[in-house]
Design an enzyme around this catalytic site. Structure first.
Site, PDB file in Angstrom:
ATOM      1  N   ASN A   1      43.668  44.161  47.420  1.00 28.70           N
ATOM      2  CA  ASN A   1      42.634  44.348  46.393  1.00 28.70           C
ATOM      3  C   ASN A   1      41.267  43.861  46.886  1.00 28.70           C
ATOM      4  OD1 ASN A   1      41.510  44.927  43.957  1.00 28.70           O
ATOM      5  ND2 ASN A   1      42.931  43.715  42.775  1.00 28.70           N
TER       6      ASN A   1
ATOM      7  N   GLN B   1      34.475  40.157  40.271  1.00 36.81           N
ATOM      8  CA  GLN B   1      35.681  39.852  41.033  1.00 36.81           C
ATOM      9  C   GLN B   1      35.329  39.136  42.336  1.00 36.81           C
ATOM     10  OE1 GLN B   1      37.589  42.954  43.364  1.00 36.81           O
ATOM     11  NE2 GLN B   1      39.477  42.546  42.288  1.00 36.81           N
TER      12      GLN B   1
ATOM     13  N   VAL C   1      41.100  34.534  36.997  1.00 29.47           N
ATOM     14  CA  VAL C   1      41.750  35.818  36.759  1.00 29.47           C
ATOM     15  C   VAL C   1      41.061  36.865  37.623  1.00 29.47           C
ATOM     16  CG1 VAL C   1      42.433  37.485  35.013  1.00 29.47           C
ATOM     17  CG2 VAL C   1      42.252  35.088  34.412  1.00 29.47           C
ATOM     18  N   GLU C   2      41.852  37.767  38.172  1.00 33.65           N
ATOM     19  CA  GLU C   2      41.452  38.624  39.286  1.00 33.65           C
ATOM     20  C   GLU C   2      40.161  39.425  39.074  1.00 33.65           C
ATOM     21  OE1 GLU C   2      44.937  40.290  40.816  1.00 33.65           O
ATOM     22  OE2 GLU C   2      43.901  41.776  42.017  1.00 33.65           O
ATOM     23  N   TYR C   3      39.918  39.942  37.889  1.00 36.07           N
ATOM     24  CA  TYR C   3      38.746  40.791  37.724  1.00 36.07           C
ATOM     25  C   TYR C   3      37.496  40.031  37.280  1.00 36.07           C
ATOM     26  CZ  TYR C   3      40.213  44.869  39.893  1.00 36.07           C
ATOM     27  OH  TYR C   3      40.549  45.722  40.907  1.00 36.07           O
TER      28      TYR C   3
END
Lengths: 318, 290
Positions: free
Chosen positions: A120, B85, B54-56
């Site tokens: 990602n 991000q 948290v990833e975003y």
């Protein structure tokens, strides 16, 4: 597979001119056959993606570049539009297994899908590079894994300063980016409330940028809180006013993720027939985003908004 | 300290066991799902000063309802930070993250994980989600906690595709590859808890869940599994830990069959949110968090 360096052709600054148009007009104007299309997960540009599906006979084929995506990419894949996907993650999140993606990769249904895997962060750094006009970005991700072995575009080298391994990812310059955000003015200054993932770098990397927003506001309101501006007007080609434009997914501080709808959709996506019936009903059977919202029900959408506002509205803790 | 209970499900036991791996004051990278429940239990019990990324693009959320995904609006709620991000994952690459929770479909004895394909990459038997953030967390977090279902076929000699690095080929391999983080600290499954030998980097069984037979564990692992000489039974959840999970996730969306319940049922879904407000406020007040 031989690595082909990508030609670096950045768009020029867009003028501070009136940019509001309908989703139909924006997709017709900027998205063409064989387009290299960028999008990401936060927030879901559903109103724009649904319009692409409606225009699929004209568009025919796109190559997708994403970091993570849930649902939107698979709507395009299931509709037979996608030839290739460059990705970190394409799955259902809480909605679960993505059978549309699996059918395309494993069985070539509705058409074969080429996959190019990154992590990602690795995928995200491709836009970080492009957003600054750089040809690549080094990362400390993907090292030691098999991701670079199956994706020759990732080059592991020793960095020239410390002689330690880094993984290079090539810049990605999409032809068009489709993004959903909180609000914008008519010349295309875009503001985001809350987390916005990597929509900022995506917009800076693409030659053309289409942004759908919950609200159109005045430039005076933009100027009041300029540090909320994540995408200044000079990157943006088109602003589409699409209230509830991320449904079934969420828009921070506007409305909540409609999990009941998403889970029901994914249940139907389990078969090709189910998927086709779903897009026939919700996308091809509606002429625009407003009709889709009416079919879902504005009462339902307002309840999702009320539910979000019970817990948070921008600037207020409940 | 509240009492131990035997009224728990296996996913609840796993979440509580993972929660115990998190220390107070740490900064963690947490994905939505079972890791989120583990993080919440930690925050509300022994680690009130622990915060999650948290990833975003969010850090330190303290929501009164259940987050649904890594880009969810709920992750902004009462957060210390919300934005890009690049901020959270960049901080992780720079070494700021103490601990992260990851998962996968297959694992080998060095804790290497596969979440990309089952079978041949170019003609997969099953195509999976891809790395997502798992590779990034496995690469750069200070240490990782791995959580996965142990189904008898997924503890393999060699993963079909190495998505997320554990100890790679053994001692020294992570350093040689140039990885920032220190690798996996624990593997928590539906059968037990595993750790890694400091010298050989090989996984061994440290704890066995109540009611699980050691013979079945050995059958569920393809290699000759080492067993700790101090093998013990996994500590039971406390009544309070179970209460915390069931308050935040009363329909067991993450730890049970909640998703089947909610598919297509808008009223049940809305009720879940409407009804979580008061119990969560009460719980947070009791902990002095609001």
């Amino acid at each position: 597979m031989q690595y082909q360096p990508m030609p670096i052709k950045k768009g020029r600054a867009k003028p501070p001119a009136y940019k509001i148009m309908t989703a139909k007009e924006a997709i017709e104007k900027y998205i063409h056959e064989n387009c290299y299309l960028g999008m990401t997960v936060s927030a879901a540009p559903a109103a724009l993606i649904w319009e692409m599906v409606r225009q699929r006979d004209r568009i025919k084929t796109v190559d997708l570049v994403i970091t993570s995506q849930i649902g939107m990419s698979s709507a395009l894949i299931g509709a037979g539009l996608v030839r290739k996907i460059e990705m970190g993650y394409n799955w259902g999140g809480i909605e679960g297994e993505d059978k549309v993606f699996r059918r395309a990769v494993e069985k070539g249904i509705p058409r074969p899908l080429e996959v190019e895997d990154y992590s990602n962060f690795g995928a995200a750094m491709r836009w970080a590079a492009a957003s600054m006009g750089l040809p690549f970005m080094p990362t400390k991700s993907q090292l030691g894994s098999e991701i670079p072995e199956y994706n020759p575009k990732i080059k592991v080298i020793n960095d020239p300063y410390n002689n330690e391994p880094v993984a290079l990812v090539p810049a990605s310059y999409p032809d068009v980016a489709v993004i959903h955000a909180s609000r914008a003015d008519e010349i295309g200054n875009v503001q985001c409330f809350g987390l916005y993932g990597n929509t900022d770098t995506l917009a800076r990397s693409a030659k053309h940028v289409i942004v759908s927003v919950e609200e159109i506001i005045t430039s005076a309101e933009i100027r009041r809180m300029p540090n909320l501006t994540t995408i200044p007007y000079y990157y943006v080609d088109a602003i589409v006013h699409a209230p509830f434009g991320a449904h079934w997914r969420e828009s921070n501080y506007y409305y909540h993720h409609d999990l009941a709808f998403g889970l029901d959709g994914y249940r139907q996506f389990a078969t090709k027939e189910g998927f086709d019936a779903w897009i026939e009903k919700y996308i091809l059977g509606t002429k625009d985003w407003d009709e889709y919202c009416k079919l879902v029900g504005y009462d339902r959408l307002y309840r999702l908004m009320q539910s979000e506002h019970k817990y948070q509205q921008f600037g207020e803790v409940r | 300290m509240s009492n131990y209970t035997r009224d728990y499900s296996m996913p609840e036991l796993m979440a509580v066991t993972a929660a115990r791996e998190i220390k107070d004051g740490e900064l963690a990278f947490i994905g939505v799902g079972m890791p989120l429940m583990a993080a919440t239990v930690a925050k509300f019990s022994h680690a009130p000063n622990f915060n999650m990324m948290v990833e975003y693009g969010a850090m330190g959320p303290a929501p009164l309802r259940l987050p649904m995904c890594v880009d969810c609006a709920v992750n902004n709620e009462r957060a210390y930070f919300a934005g890009s991000q690049r901020e959270v994952m960049g901080a992780q690459q720079a070494g700021f993250v103490d601990v992260a929770c990851i998962s996968g479909a297959q694992i080998d004895k060095y804790g290497n994980l596969n979440s990309t394909v089952i079978g041949d990459y170019h003609a997969p038997k099953v195509r999976l989600a891809g790395s997502g953030g798992a590779n990034d967390l496995a690469s750069s977090a200070g240490r990782t906690i791995i959580m996965l279902r142990q189904d008898g076929r997924n503890f393999v000699n060699k993963v079909d595709y190495l998505t997320s690095p554990g100890y790679l080929s053994g001692p020294g391999a992570r350093q040689k590859a140039g990885l920032v983080g220190n690798g996996p600290a624990a593997v928590i499954t539906t059968m037990g808890v595993y750790r890694f030998d400091a010298e050989t980097c090989e996984m061994y069984l440290e704890k066995i869940h109540p009611g699980i037979d050691l013979k079945d564990i050995k059958k569920a692992v393809q290699w000759d599994l080492a067993i700790s000489p101090h093998l013990t039974e996994t500590e039971l959840p406390t009544e309070e830990q179970i209460m915390i999970m069931r308050t935040l996730d009363p329909l067991a969306v993450y730890l049970g069959t909640g998703r089947q319940t909610l598919a297509g049922d808008f009223e049940a879904f809305m009720a879940m949110f409407e009804n979580s407000y008061h119990p969560m406020v009460k719980l947070m007040r009791s902990k002095g968090m609001i």
